[in-house]
Scaffold this motif. Structure first.
Motif, mmCIF file in Angstrom:
data_model
loop_
_atom_site.group_PDB
_atom_site.id
_atom_site.type_symbol
_atom_site.label_atom_id
_atom_site.label_comp_id
_atom_site.label_asym_id
_atom_site.label_seq_id
_atom_site.Cartn_x
_atom_site.Cartn_y
_atom_site.Cartn_z
ATOM 1 N N ALA A 107 0.837 -1.203 0.000
ATOM 2 C CA ALA A 107 0.000 0.000 0.000
ATOM 3 C C ALA A 107 0.870 1.250 0.000
ATOM 4 N N GLY A 108 2.055 1.145 0.603
ATOM 5 C CA GLY A 108 2.974 2.274 0.651
ATOM 6 C C GLY A 108 3.498 2.692 -0.707
ATOM 7 N N LYS A 109 3.412 1.802 -1.696
ATOM 8 C CA LYS A 109 3.840 2.171 -3.046
ATOM 9 C C LYS A 109 2.880 3.174 -3.677
ATOM 10 N N GLU A 110 1.607 3.079 -3.314
ATOM 11 C CA GLU A 110 0.613 4.030 -3.809
ATOM 12 C C GLU A 110 0.438 5.206 -2.876
ATOM 13 N N TYR A 111 0.598 4.939 -1.571
ATOM 14 C CA TYR A 111 0.459 5.991 -0.565
ATOM 15 C C TYR A 111 1.754 6.048 0.235
ATOM 16 N N PRO A 112 2.678 6.952 -0.109
ATOM 17 C CA PRO A 112 4.011 7.011 0.526
ATOM 18 C C PRO A 112 3.963 7.144 2.043
ATOM 19 N N GLU A 113 2.850 7.652 2.570
ATOM 20 C CA GLU A 113 2.716 7.801 4.024
ATOM 21 C C GLU A 113 2.787 6.456 4.740
ATOM 22 N N LEU A 114 2.530 5.367 4.014
ATOM 23 C CA LEU A 114 2.497 4.033 4.616
ATOM 24 C C LEU A 114 3.768 3.233 4.339
ATOM 25 N N ALA A 115 4.696 3.808 3.591
ATOM 26 C CA ALA A 115 5.921 3.083 3.232
ATOM 27 C C ALA A 115 6.882 3.021 4.419
ATOM 28 N N GLY A 116 7.788 2.045 4.368
ATOM 29 C CA GLY A 116 8.835 1.975 5.382
ATOM 30 C C GLY A 116 8.771 0.742 6.257
ATOM 31 N N TYR A 117 9.439 0.841 7.380
ATOM 32 C CA TYR A 117 9.644 -0.296 8.290
ATOM 33 C C TYR A 117 8.419 -0.557 9.160
ATOM 34 N N TYR A 118 8.128 -1.853 9.372
ATOM 35 C CA TYR A 118 7.074 -2.284 10.285
ATOM 36 C C TYR A 118 7.603 -3.402 11.180
ATOM 37 N N PRO A 119 7.487 -3.252 12.508
ATOM 38 C CA PRO A 119 7.831 -4.366 13.409
ATOM 39 C C PRO A 119 6.801 -5.482 13.272
ATOM 40 N N ASN A 120 7.120 -6.629 13.826
ATOM 41 C CA ASN A 120 6.206 -7.774 13.790
ATOM 42 C C ASN A 120 4.973 -7.527 14.654
ATOM 43 N N PRO A 121 3.772 -7.703 14.118
ATOM 44 C CA PRO A 121 2.572 -7.705 14.973
ATOM 45 C C PRO A 121 2.560 -8.972 15.821
ATOM 46 N N LYS A 122 1.967 -8.885 17.016
ATOM 47 C CA LYS A 122 2.010 -10.004 17.964
ATOM 48 C C LYS A 122 0.602 -10.434 18.402
ATOM 49 N N PRO A 123 0.355 -11.740 18.475
ATOM 50 C CA PRO A 123 -0.894 -12.207 19.097
ATOM 51 C C PRO A 123 -0.756 -12.139 20.613
ATOM 52 N N VAL A 124 -1.837 -11.849 21.299
ATOM 53 C CA VAL A 124 -1.800 -11.859 22.760
ATOM 54 C C VAL A 124 -2.224 -13.233 23.265
ATOM 55 N N ALA A 125 -1.680 -13.619 24.396
ATOM 56 C CA ALA A 125 -2.034 -14.915 24.986
ATOM 57 C C ALA A 125 -3.376 -14.821 25.715
ATOM 58 N N SER A 126 -3.604 -13.687 26.376
ATOM 59 C CA SER A 126 -4.838 -13.503 27.150
ATOM 60 C C SER A 126 -5.939 -12.959 26.243
ATOM 61 N N THR A 127 -6.390 -13.790 25.319
ATOM 62 C CA THR A 127 -7.394 -13.334 24.352
ATOM 63 C C THR A 127 -8.719 -12.970 25.014
ATOM 64 N N TRP A 128 -9.031 -13.608 26.146
ATOM 65 C CA TRP A 128 -10.274 -13.315 26.845
ATOM 66 C C TRP A 128 -10.339 -11.840 27.245
ATOM 67 N N TYR A 129 -9.174 -11.277 27.582
ATOM 68 C CA TYR A 129 -9.107 -9.879 28.021
ATOM 69 C C TYR A 129 -9.573 -8.945 26.906
#
Length: 357
Positions: free
Chosen positions: A179-201
């Motif tokens: 998406a960053g190729k069309e919208y430069p505001e979104l280009a660049g580095y992204y850290p890994n998204p993480k699942p939470v263990a306490s999904t009930w919360y």
């Protein structure tokens, strides 16, 4: 010795007082100095994403989740120490105050200032305006076509529901960068998204994901229906580009998902957009909504029913309180519509759809 202790207390007081003062000044500057928040979001905030977000990214668990558990244990240990008279009330309050000041500073640097920046819609050149009912119907029909097209390519589980396989985190980063190729505001580095263990919360608060400004992490609920996951992860990753408005984060999630080569991502993004647009059409013209909905394929209908069934399980007092707290939080951070701002995604989708061939 007493003099040294006195000097240390003064240094501590100056440091923490200075940190608090800096946080207040930065929040004030973001609100009253034109262009400051945008400059910060573009030039300074990415440094924190690289440093703090990059530090937490390789770890296979949600760092903020672990820290919250440790904080809870620390509070219990502090209460026990005070009751056992091994720690004075004054010392305990001072320790709590320091951690609170640190949290406030991190929130300011990694979240608070960004609330005042130029909206993504303005930076990307979208013009928000009043739309006709015909335009809304056309948008819903377009989204139904996208859903049906992607539905024919997705994987399904044993119950016939959408199944997102592979590396969700890696694919989400690729989608955002595409998406960053069309919208430069979104280009660049992204850290890994993480699942939470306490999904009930999260589930009991009806939360699909959450951004942590204290660790610069995008976290998501791994137990929710699979078709919710790609759009949720992209939503949270949009906050790591400094776009904090919830309506815009949803819109960015749609743009990212439709930019992906992965059919499950395109399916997820289109369903997210359809839910909001369909709800708007439902409130405007029930018959038109029914006619559009009849065009949805059986796969999409089954997944939408699965979506409703899962989240209905958790609706109740906790979710109502959470919604009210979130409403206040959004208003404090200059989203005057509060939780109603989620509905403004439809205006963004309509503006985008007007530009499509």
């Amino acid at each position: 010795m007493r003099s040294e202790r006195k000097d240390k207390k003064k240094r501590d007081a100056y440091f923490w007082g200075g940190l608090f003062g800096m946080s207040l000044l930065l929040n004030l500057a973001a609100r009253i100095l034109p262009g400051f928040a945008e400059w910060y979001a573009v030039h300074i905030y990415p440094i924190w994403v690289r440093l703090l977000g990059g530090l937490c990214s390789p770890l296979p668990f949600s760092v903020i989740e672990v820290l919250l558990y440790l904080a809870g244990l620390g509070i219990l240990a502090g209460i026990a120490a005070v009751l056992a008279k091994k720690l004075s009330h004054r010392r305990a309050l001072w320790i709590l105050a320091r951690w609170t000041l640190l949290a406030f500073a991190l929130f300011t640097l990694n979240c608070g200032i960004n609330y005042q920046r130029t909206p993504f819609s303005r930076r990307a050149g979208f013009s928000l305006q009043e739309s006709t009912e015909e335009e809304l119907i056309a948008l819903c029909e377009r989204l139904v076509e996208e859903i049906n097209e992607a539905a024919g390519e997705i994987e399904v589980d044993g119950e016939g529901h959408c199944l997102v396989g592979g590396d969700l985190a890696a694919e989400a980063r690729r989608a955002m960068q595409a998406a960053g190729k069309e919208y430069p505001e979104l280009a660049g580095y992204y850290p890994n998204p993480k699942p939470v263990a306490s999904t009930w919360y999260l589930s009991y608060q009806l939360l699909q994901g959450v951004y942590s400004p204290f660790t610069v992490e995008a976290n998501y609920n791994s137990k929710m229906p699979d078709h919710d996951k790609p759009s949720t992860v992209c939503h949270e990753l949009s906050h790591l580009k400094g776009f904090m408005r919830e309506d815009e984060a949803n819109f960015v999630a749609y743009l990212a998902c439709r930019s992906s080569d992965n059919p499950e991502f395109r399916y997820s993004g289109s369903i997210l957009a359809y839910i909001y647009s369909g709800n708007a059409l439902y409130s405007q013209n029930l018959e038109a909504f029914r006619q559009v909905r009849e065009k949805l394929c059986d796969q999409a209908v089954a997944d939408l029913l699965h979506h409703n069934a899962y989240w209905d399980t958790y609706r109740g007092t906790v979710s109502e309180v959470s919604d009210k707290v979130n409403d206040v939080y959004l208003k404090v951070n200059s989203q005057e519509d509060g939780t109603k701002s989620y509905g403004r995604m439809v205006d963004l989708l309509l503006a985008w759809n007007r530009e499509q061939p």
